[in-house]
Design an enzyme around this catalytic site. Structure first.
Site, PDB file in Angstrom:
ATOM      1  N   ARG A  61       0.820  -1.218   0.000  1.00  0.00           N
ATOM      2  CA  ARG A  61       0.000   0.000   0.000  1.00  0.00           C
ATOM      3  C   ARG A  61       0.852   1.266   0.000  1.00  0.00           C
ATOM      4  NH1 ARG A  61      -5.210  -0.551   2.802  1.00  0.00           N
ATOM      5  NH2 ARG A  61      -6.049  -2.601   2.270  1.00  0.00           N
ATOM      6  N   ASP A 162     -16.129   9.903   6.826  1.00  0.00           N
ATOM      7  CA  ASP A 162     -15.095   8.868   6.836  1.00  0.00           C
ATOM      8  C   ASP A 162     -13.781   9.592   7.091  1.00  0.00           C
ATOM      9  OD1 ASP A 162     -15.036   5.746   5.542  1.00  0.00           O
ATOM     10  OD2 ASP A 162     -13.095   6.763   5.676  1.00  0.00           O
TER      11      ASP A 162
HETATM   12  C1  SAM Z   1     -14.607  -1.699   5.718  1.00  0.00           C
HETATM   13  S1  SAM Z   1     -15.123  -0.043   5.485  1.00  0.00           S
HETATM   14  C2  SAM Z   1     -16.820  -0.163   5.993  1.00  0.00           C
HETATM   15  C3  SAM Z   1     -17.722   0.688   5.121  1.00  0.00           C
HETATM   16  C4  SAM Z   1     -19.188   0.636   5.483  1.00  0.00           C
HETATM   17  N1  SAM Z   1     -19.428   1.142   6.801  1.00  0.00           N
HETATM   18  C5  SAM Z   1     -19.747  -0.744   5.365  1.00  0.00           C
HETATM   19  O1  SAM Z   1     -19.989  -1.413   6.365  1.00  0.00           O
HETATM   20  O2  SAM Z   1     -19.946  -1.197   4.226  1.00  0.00           O
HETATM   21  C6  SAM Z   1     -14.354   0.780   6.883  1.00  0.00           C
HETATM   22  C7  SAM Z   1     -14.281   2.285   6.706  1.00  0.00           C
HETATM   23  O3  SAM Z   1     -13.927   2.864   7.957  1.00  0.00           O
HETATM   24  C8  SAM Z   1     -13.095   3.975   7.701  1.00  0.00           C
HETATM   25  N2  SAM Z   1     -12.326   4.303   8.914  1.00  0.00           N
HETATM   26  C9  SAM Z   1     -11.255   3.665   9.450  1.00  0.00           C
HETATM   27  N3  SAM Z   1     -10.827   4.297  10.544  1.00  0.00           N
HETATM   28  C10 SAM Z   1     -11.652   5.360  10.740  1.00  0.00           C
HETATM   29  C11 SAM Z   1     -11.708   6.393  11.708  1.00  0.00           C
HETATM   30  N4  SAM Z   1     -10.839   6.472  12.722  1.00  0.00           N
HETATM   31  N5  SAM Z   1     -12.683   7.319  11.584  1.00  0.00           N
HETATM   32  C12 SAM Z   1     -13.579   7.260  10.572  1.00  0.00           C
HETATM   33  N6  SAM Z   1     -13.563   6.308   9.616  1.00  0.00           N
HETATM   34  C13 SAM Z   1     -12.608   5.359   9.701  1.00  0.00           C
HETATM   35  C14 SAM Z   1     -12.226   3.522   6.533  1.00  0.00           C
HETATM   36  O4  SAM Z   1     -11.666   4.611   5.845  1.00  0.00           O
HETATM   37  C15 SAM Z   1     -13.226   2.734   5.693  1.00  0.00           C
HETATM   38  O5  SAM Z   1     -13.793   3.499   4.668  1.00  0.00           O
END
Ligand code: SAM
Length: 293
Positions: A61, A162
């Site tokens: 990455r 996000d």
């Molecule tokens: C696996 S995706 C889940 C997306 C959606 N909620 C779903 O369930 O389909 C996880 C998301 O959490 C976000 N994320 C990770 N750490 C975070 C943080 N500290 N604050 C806000 N978002 C975060 C990532 O950027 C990513 O887009």
């Protein structure tokens, strides 16, 4: 590199190779100390608790960033990030998040959402927050559900956030491949999407009415500032799985502070917060209700 590079589909951003580079493929210097430093920094910054087995993922990455910036070693790249601008930090974070999502993922939550929305008085405007919105499929699914559930009343205000600004930009654009909307019914496709033509052939765009229901902004769940007008429902799905337990507790306390009494918290299929009954208790499959008054 002699690699199978078949991507795992992560919505519009297929970034995770099935088979990652082995150490002997690495042309940039990356050692255990660099990996531990990445783990510490990403944990401090956004709460992600990277598993010790994720070395290859981190290398694949971040190596693109190193090349873009002309670094030959992870050490000099990380020195640059740590002493650099907000943009350097943001790129670092964006590279390490995992953004898998889809329309109506974990579909039972949208039935619960519709039911709850039907019970909110027609004069009131429900407030919904989708706090790990990724590329937008989740908040748009929420907005479609609200439109369908609240015929004749103001549907809902949907806030989507996000920590990753790249995925938020995709979400704001609202353009998706036909493949990603393949599971939607014909009726929903016709009602909520426009078919792309020209350079957007083979794609769809969310209609302006749906787009207008959702407001996007960056938000880090590790924040200490939870002062906001309370929400009726929060979707916080498939993100806390990346956090350790103290971080989960800290985020749950924040979510508690900005949910109305009796408000609902939707979490991901493998997330369980049964130990935090002072804040939330389970009311359905991965659906929590805010405790207390
Ligand atoms: C696996 S995706 C889940 C997306 C959606 N909620 C779903 O369930 O389909 C996880 C998301 O959490 C976000 N994320 C990770 N750490 C975070 C943080 N500290 N604050 C806000 N978002 C975060 C990532 O950027 C990513 O887009």
């Amino acid at each position: 590199m002699a690699l199978s590079n078949t991507p795992i589909r992560t919505s519009n951003r297929p970034t995770v190779p099935l088979s990652e580079p082995q150490p002997f493929d690495r042309d940039l210097e990356f050692n255990q100390a660099d990996f531990e430093r990445v783990r510490r920094l990403i944990h401090e910054r956004v709460g992600i608790d990277l598993h010790p087995s994720k070395q290859n993922m981190v290398y694949s990455r971040l190596s693109r960033r190193l090349r873009e910036r002309g670094h030959l070693t992870f050490r000099s790249y990380l020195d640059g990030v740590q002493s650099g601008s907000d943009t350097d930090w943001q790129e670092f974070v964006n590279s390490l998040t995992t953004n898998l999502t889809s329309f109506y993922r974990e579909a039972h939550h949208f039935d619960v959402l519709a039911e709850r929305l039907r019970h909110i008085r027609s004069g009131d405007v429900p407030r919904i927050w989708c706090c790990a919105a990724s590329t937008g499929e989740e908040p748009y699914s929420i907005a479609m559900t609200a439109t369908e559930a609240r015929v004749g009343s103001t549907s809902a205000v949907v806030h989507a956030s996000d920590v990753d600004t790249d995925v938020l930009a995709t979400a704001e654009r609202g353009v998706y491949s036909l493949e990603s909307v393949a599971a939607l019914s014909e009726a929903r496709l016709r009602r909520f999407f426009l078919k792309g033509s020209g350079s957007n052939a083979g794609k769809v765009r969310v209609k302006p009415e749906l787009r207008a229901m959702v407001t996007f902004r960056p938000f880090n769940l590790l924040t200490n500032d939870w002062r906001m007008e309370p929400y009726d429902i929060i979707f916080c799905r498939n993100v806390m799985i990346y956090f350790d337990r103290p971080t989960q507790r800290r985020v749950l306390e924040g979510l508690y502070a900005c949910l109305k009494p009796g408000g609902l918290l939707m979490v991901g299929h493998s997330e369980n917060f049964g130990d935090h009954r002072d804040l939330f208790h389970l009311t359905g499959k991965t659906v929590y209700v805010r405790s207390g008054t």
